[in-house]
Design a protein around this motif. Structure first.
Motif, PDB file in Angstrom:
ATOM      1  N   ASP A  81      56.676 -15.578  15.902  1.00 40.93           N
ATOM      2  CA  ASP A  81      55.990 -14.493  15.186  1.00 40.93           C
ATOM      3  C   ASP A  81      56.253 -13.170  15.883  1.00 40.93           C
ATOM      4  O   ASP A  81      55.412 -12.670  16.631  1.00 40.93           O
ATOM      5  N   LEU A  82      57.422 -12.587  15.592  1.00 46.21           N
ATOM      6  CA  LEU A  82      57.822 -11.356  16.272  1.00 46.21           C
ATOM      7  C   LEU A  82      57.309 -10.115  15.564  1.00 46.21           C
ATOM      8  O   LEU A  82      58.048  -9.164  15.318  1.00 46.21           O
ATOM      9  N   ASN A  83      56.018 -10.101  15.218  1.00 45.34           N
ATOM     10  CA  ASN A  83      55.463  -8.869  14.649  1.00 45.34           C
ATOM     11  C   ASN A  83      55.027  -7.955  15.788  1.00 45.34           C
ATOM     12  O   ASN A  83      54.842  -8.389  16.934  1.00 45.34           O
ATOM     13  N   SER A  84      54.864  -6.676  15.487  1.00 49.97           N
ATOM     14  CA  SER A  84      54.680  -5.668  16.533  1.00 49.97           C
ATOM     15  C   SER A  84      53.455  -5.917  17.402  1.00 49.97           C
ATOM     16  O   SER A  84      53.438  -5.557  18.586  1.00 49.97           O
ATOM     17  N   SER A  85      52.422  -6.565  16.861  1.00 45.51           N
ATOM     18  CA  SER A  85      51.209  -6.801  17.649  1.00 45.51           C
ATOM     19  C   SER A  85      51.418  -7.847  18.737  1.00 45.51           C
ATOM     20  O   SER A  85      50.568  -8.019  19.610  1.00 45.51           O
ATOM     21  N   ASN A  86      52.564  -8.543  18.695  1.00 49.16           N
ATOM     22  CA  ASN A  86      52.879  -9.558  19.702  1.00 49.16           C
ATOM     23  C   ASN A  86      53.983  -9.123  20.649  1.00 49.16           C
ATOM     24  O   ASN A  86      54.399  -9.900  21.508  1.00 49.16           O
ATOM     25  N   LEU A  87      54.470  -7.888  20.500  1.00 50.34           N
ATOM     26  CA  LEU A  87      55.594  -7.419  21.306  1.00 50.34           C
ATOM     27  C   LEU A  87      55.104  -6.564  22.470  1.00 50.34           C
ATOM     28  O   LEU A  87      54.278  -5.662  22.285  1.00 50.34           O
TER      29      LEU A  87
ATOM     30  N   GLY B 159      52.278   1.626  14.727  1.00 48.69           N
ATOM     31  CA  GLY B 159      53.275   2.564  14.231  1.00 48.69           C
ATOM     32  C   GLY B 159      54.488   2.714  15.132  1.00 48.69           C
ATOM     33  O   GLY B 159      55.480   3.331  14.729  1.00 48.69           O
ATOM     34  N   GLU B 160      54.441   2.158  16.338  1.00 43.66           N
ATOM     35  CA  GLU B 160      55.586   2.254  17.245  1.00 43.66           C
ATOM     36  C   GLU B 160      56.664   1.267  16.804  1.00 43.66           C
ATOM     37  O   GLU B 160      56.390   0.089  16.602  1.00 43.66           O
ATOM     38  N   GLU B 161      57.868   1.757  16.647  1.00 43.40           N
ATOM     39  CA  GLU B 161      58.965   0.909  16.201  1.00 43.40           C
ATOM     40  C   GLU B 161      59.983   0.738  17.324  1.00 43.40           C
ATOM     41  O   GLU B 161      60.493   1.707  17.873  1.00 43.40           O
ATOM     42  N   LEU B 162      60.269  -0.532  17.642  1.00 40.28           N
ATOM     43  CA  LEU B 162      61.288  -0.836  18.635  1.00 40.28           C
ATOM     44  C   LEU B 162      62.612  -1.099  17.935  1.00 40.28           C
ATOM     45  O   LEU B 162      62.656  -1.336  16.729  1.00 40.28           O
ATOM     46  N   ASP B 163      63.687  -1.053  18.691  1.00 46.49           N
ATOM     47  CA  ASP B 163      65.001  -1.405  18.166  1.00 46.49           C
ATOM     48  C   ASP B 163      64.971  -2.887  17.803  1.00 46.49           C
ATOM     49  O   ASP B 163      64.879  -3.755  18.677  1.00 46.49           O
ATOM     50  N   ARG B 164      65.030  -3.183  16.496  1.00 46.53           N
ATOM     51  CA  ARG B 164      64.880  -4.572  16.065  1.00 46.53           C
ATOM     52  C   ARG B 164      66.019  -5.443  16.586  1.00 46.53           C
ATOM     53  O   ARG B 164      65.813  -6.624  16.886  1.00 46.53           O
ATOM     54  N   ALA B 165      67.204  -4.877  16.710  1.00 44.24           N
ATOM     55  CA  ALA B 165      68.332  -5.661  17.212  1.00 44.24           C
ATOM     56  C   ALA B 165      68.056  -6.156  18.630  1.00 44.24           C
ATOM     57  O   ALA B 165      68.309  -7.322  18.957  1.00 44.24           O
ATOM     58  N   LYS B 166      67.494  -5.297  19.472  1.00 46.81           N
ATOM     59  CA  LYS B 166      67.185  -5.698  20.838  1.00 46.81           C
ATOM     60  C   LYS B 166      66.024  -6.688  20.869  1.00 46.81           C
ATOM     61  O   LYS B 166      65.931  -7.512  21.786  1.00 46.81           O
ATOM     62  N   THR B 167      65.157  -6.615  19.870  1.00 44.59           N
ATOM     63  CA  THR B 167      64.003  -7.518  19.815  1.00 44.59           C
ATOM     64  C   THR B 167      64.417  -8.923  19.416  1.00 44.59           C
ATOM     65  O   THR B 167      63.886  -9.905  19.937  1.00 44.59           O
ATOM     66  N   VAL B 168      65.365  -9.054  18.486  1.00 42.84           N
ATOM     67  CA  VAL B 168      65.731 -10.389  17.995  1.00 42.84           C
ATOM     68  C   VAL B 168      66.891 -11.016  18.763  1.00 42.84           C
ATOM     69  O   VAL B 168      67.143 -12.217  18.614  1.00 42.84           O
ATOM     70  N   GLU B 169      67.585 -10.243  19.585  1.00 38.67           N
ATOM     71  CA  GLU B 169      68.777 -10.773  20.252  1.00 38.67           C
ATOM     72  C   GLU B 169      68.464 -12.022  21.069  1.00 38.67           C
ATOM     73  O   GLU B 169      69.264 -12.964  21.130  1.00 38.67           O
ATOM     74  N   HIS B 170      67.293 -12.060  21.693  1.00 42.87           N
ATOM     75  CA  HIS B 170      66.956 -13.196  22.555  1.00 42.87           C
ATOM     76  C   HIS B 170      66.885 -14.519  21.791  1.00 42.87           C
ATOM     77  O   HIS B 170      66.997 -15.585  22.396  1.00 42.87           O
ATOM     78  N   LEU B 171      66.709 -14.476  20.469  1.00 39.76           N
ATOM     79  CA  LEU B 171      66.646 -15.715  19.692  1.00 39.76           C
ATOM     80  C   LEU B 171      67.947 -16.498  19.836  1.00 39.76           C
ATOM     81  O   LEU B 171      67.935 -17.729  19.935  1.00 39.76           O
ATOM     82  N   GLY B 172      69.062 -15.790  19.825  1.00 39.13           N
ATOM     83  CA  GLY B 172      70.350 -16.452  19.999  1.00 39.13           C
ATOM     84  C   GLY B 172      70.513 -17.029  21.394  1.00 39.13           C
ATOM     85  O   GLY B 172      71.070 -18.121  21.572  1.00 39.13           O
ATOM     86  N   VAL B 173      70.009 -16.303  22.401  1.00 38.01           N
ATOM     87  CA  VAL B 173      70.085 -16.789  23.775  1.00 38.01           C
ATOM     88  C   VAL B 173      69.240 -18.048  23.930  1.00 38.01           C
ATOM     89  O   VAL B 173      69.682 -19.064  24.492  1.00 38.01           O
ATOM     90  N   LEU B 174      68.004 -17.993  23.413  1.00 39.40           N
ATOM     91  CA  LEU B 174      67.092 -19.133  23.519  1.00 39.40           C
ATOM     92  C   LEU B 174      67.674 -20.367  22.839  1.00 39.40           C
ATOM     93  O   LEU B 174      67.702 -21.468  23.414  1.00 39.40           O
ATOM     94  N   ALA B 175      68.166 -20.197  21.605  1.00 43.43           N
ATOM     95  CA  ALA B 175      68.695 -21.336  20.852  1.00 43.43           C
ATOM     96  C   ALA B 175      69.980 -21.878  21.476  1.00 43.43           C
ATOM     97  O   ALA B 175      70.214 -23.088  21.449  1.00 43.43           O
ATOM     98  N   SER B 176      70.816 -21.002  22.037  1.00 39.86           N
ATOM     99  CA  SER B 176      72.061 -21.480  22.650  1.00 39.86           C
ATOM    100  C   SER B 176      71.784 -22.327  23.881  1.00 39.86           C
ATOM    101  O   SER B 176      72.557 -23.226  24.219  1.00 39.86           O
TER     102      SER B 176
END
Length: 287
Positions: free
Chosen positions: A165-171, A70-87
């Motif tokens: 797989d960026l679901n909450s159980s893996n964060l 039930g804990e929700e993180l800021d999704r923007a901060k969670t996915v931002e690294h995808l752009g860094v990794l791919a770049s």
């Protein structure tokens, strides 16, 4: 932490691939527990018990806790690294295994078709089962059209290796902030924009579906995804082909991600929600 795996594809070679990927994530500031080598330099040992073969390996105990239910993180901060990794790592040291999100290419756990195709078939069948034969044909044709559009340039699309797989159980988190990742079993090579589309996808929960008009839901889907993609694109610049094909990947994710299909299948089988669900499906295809 000792892990015991009975899946045959989890070989020592595969664990070395995962270890290299973990190093990449750590290098870009996303903490991931390291795999620990044996004295001989391997990452695993084989064990047979009860007639079954197992791969055993050790992993550093994570220094951050997994997100609570039930804990929700800021999704923007969670996915931002995808752009860094791919770049930083696009088309570098790609692996044979494909990520969970892959379409056209098959992940390790796919058999004859990719998971999105299986989900598309499920939605097509659900529409047909409730007498919406025209909608069933429209969905099947739309899926084929999107895939054919992608196939023309599929081989040339930039790719990277992702955790997948960026679901909450893996964060991993601390004080409500995203800190890192665990569980690389579904990691693999994937088309960058496919991962971006899937990890930024938003779909209405049932209460929102019931309370909202279809145009409002679609507008929210588009706006929520655009907001998250903007964060990724602070770091990653798409080429012309990616820009052209991103909408195809977005719509495949909208219609055929498994949780979305499960929800729409349920709504199609509910007489009170059926027509609204059909309107939502057609709206997604046409916008």
């Amino acid at each position: 932490m000792l892990k015991i795996n009975s899946v045959s594809c989890m070989s020592d070679e595969r664990l070395h691939e995962i270890s290299r990927l973990i190093s990449r994530y750590n290098d870009i500031g996303v903490y991931c527990p390291a795999l620990i080598k044996t004295c001989g330099g391997d990452l695993s040992v084989s064990w047979t018990h009860g007639g079954k073969n197992y791969i055993c390996y050790a992993e550093e105990y994570a220094k951050y806790p997994v997100c609570r239910d039930g804990e929700e993180l800021d999704r923007a901060k969670t996915v931002e690294h995808l752009g860094v990794l791919a770049s930083r790592y696009t088309n570098i040291d790609l692996v044979k295994a494909h990520s969970m999100w892959s379409i056209i290419d098959l992940s390790m756990f796919d058999t004859d078709v990719d998971e999105k195709q299986e989900n598309a078939d499920m939605l097509v069948s659900a529409a047909s089962e409730v007498g919406y034969d025209e909608l069933s044909r429209e969905v099947a044709d739309f899926n084929l059209k999107m895939r054919e559009e992608i196939l023309g340039d599929f081989a040339s699309l930039p790719r990277c290796v992702f955790q997948g797989d960026l679901n909450s159980s893996n964060l991993l988190c601390e004080d409500g902030n995203f800190k890192g990742l665990i569980d690389f079993n579904l990691s693999g090579t994937d088309v960058n924009i496919n991962v971006f589309a899937n990890e930024t996808n938003w779909f209405p929960a049932e209460d929102e579906f019931d309370a909202s008009a279809v145009p409002d839901m679609i507008n929210k889907m588009r706006a929520a995804q655009a907001e998250l993609l903007d964060v990724i694109f602070r770091h990653y610049v798409m080429n012309e082909t990616e820009s052209r094909l991103l909408p195809c990947y977005e719509k495949i994710a909208d219609l055929f991600q498994y949780p979305n299909v499960r929800a729409m299948t349920k709504w199609l089988h509910d007489a009170a929600r059926r027509e609204k669900c059909a309107e939502l499906i057609r709206g997604i295809m046409r916008t």
